[in-house]
Design a protein around this motif. Structure first.
Motif, PDB file in Angstrom:
ATOM      1  N   MET A  65      43.494 -13.793  30.335  1.00  0.00           N
ATOM      2  CA  MET A  65      43.242 -14.410  31.639  1.00  0.00           C
ATOM      3  C   MET A  65      42.108 -15.422  31.575  1.00  0.00           C
ATOM      4  O   MET A  65      41.157 -15.244  30.821  1.00  0.00           O
ATOM      5  CB  MET A  65      42.877 -13.346  32.670  1.00  0.00           C
ATOM      6  CG  MET A  65      44.003 -12.472  33.073  1.00  0.00           C
ATOM      7  SD  MET A  65      43.424 -11.311  34.342  1.00  0.00           S
ATOM      8  CE  MET A  65      44.893 -10.359  34.591  1.00  0.00           C
ATOM      9  N   ASP A  66      42.227 -16.440  32.417  1.00  0.00           N
ATOM     10  CA  ASP A  66      41.118 -17.387  32.537  1.00  0.00           C
ATOM     11  C   ASP A  66      40.052 -16.793  33.462  1.00  0.00           C
ATOM     12  O   ASP A  66      40.261 -15.773  34.104  1.00  0.00           O
ATOM     13  CB  ASP A  66      41.598 -18.754  33.033  1.00  0.00           C
ATOM     14  CG  ASP A  66      42.276 -18.695  34.389  1.00  0.00           C
ATOM     15  OD1 ASP A  66      41.926 -17.831  35.226  1.00  0.00           O
ATOM     16  OD2 ASP A  66      43.157 -19.537  34.637  1.00  0.00           O
ATOM     17  N   ASP A  67      38.906 -17.446  33.503  1.00  0.00           N
ATOM     18  CA  ASP A  67      37.774 -16.925  34.280  1.00  0.00           C
ATOM     19  C   ASP A  67      38.108 -16.766  35.755  1.00  0.00           C
ATOM     20  O   ASP A  67      37.669 -15.812  36.393  1.00  0.00           O
ATOM     21  CB  ASP A  67      36.549 -17.832  34.125  1.00  0.00           C
ATOM     22  CG  ASP A  67      35.932 -17.722  32.750  1.00  0.00           C
ATOM     23  OD1 ASP A  67      36.197 -16.717  32.052  1.00  0.00           O
ATOM     24  OD2 ASP A  67      35.185 -18.637  32.365  1.00  0.00           O
ATOM     25  N   GLU A  68      38.894 -17.677  36.301  1.00  0.00           N
ATOM     26  CA  GLU A  68      39.244 -17.595  37.725  1.00  0.00           C
ATOM     27  C   GLU A  68      40.092 -16.354  38.008  1.00  0.00           C
ATOM     28  O   GLU A  68      39.855 -15.639  38.969  1.00  0.00           O
ATOM     29  CB  GLU A  68      39.998 -18.854  38.161  1.00  0.00           C
ATOM     30  CG  GLU A  68      40.267 -18.890  39.646  1.00  0.00           C
ATOM     31  CD  GLU A  68      40.929 -20.184  40.074  1.00  0.00           C
ATOM     32  OE1 GLU A  68      41.710 -20.127  41.034  1.00  0.00           O
ATOM     33  OE2 GLU A  68      40.661 -21.228  39.461  1.00  0.00           O
TER      34      GLU A  68
END
Length: 89
Positions: free
Chosen positions: A61-64
């Motif tokens: 997953m990305d940070d967002e």
């Protein structure tokens, strides 16, 4: 108590809590029938395998998405379980 420090829990603890929430919301029973699908194959329970799966998904997953990972995890798990169900049908 220092209130300026942000609350933080370990990644493993966070993954375990997310896995418990997913197991509850998806009504995943106790047992070991999902170990081969979600885990490495040597986990002792569905929850342990689900925790392993959550940890792996979180690395992707990305940070967002990591700010609120539950919706994406739920969607990914639903797709995975649905696909597995079709494969065994």
């Amino acid at each position: 108590m220092n209130h300026s420090q942000p609350f933080s829990i370990s990644r493993k603890s966070f993954a375990t809590r997310l896995a418990s929430a997913l197991a509850f919301s998806m009504q995943i029973p106790d047992g070991t029938h999902l170990v081969a699908l979600l885990g490495e194959g040597d986990e002792s329970s569905n929850l342990a395998a689900l925790t392993h799966w959550v940890e792996n998904e979180m690395w992707l997953m990305d940070d967002e998405a990591l700010q609120d990972p539950l919706p994406q995890l739920l969607n990914n798990l639903e797709r995975l379980l649905h696909s597995a169900q079709e494969d065994f049908a």
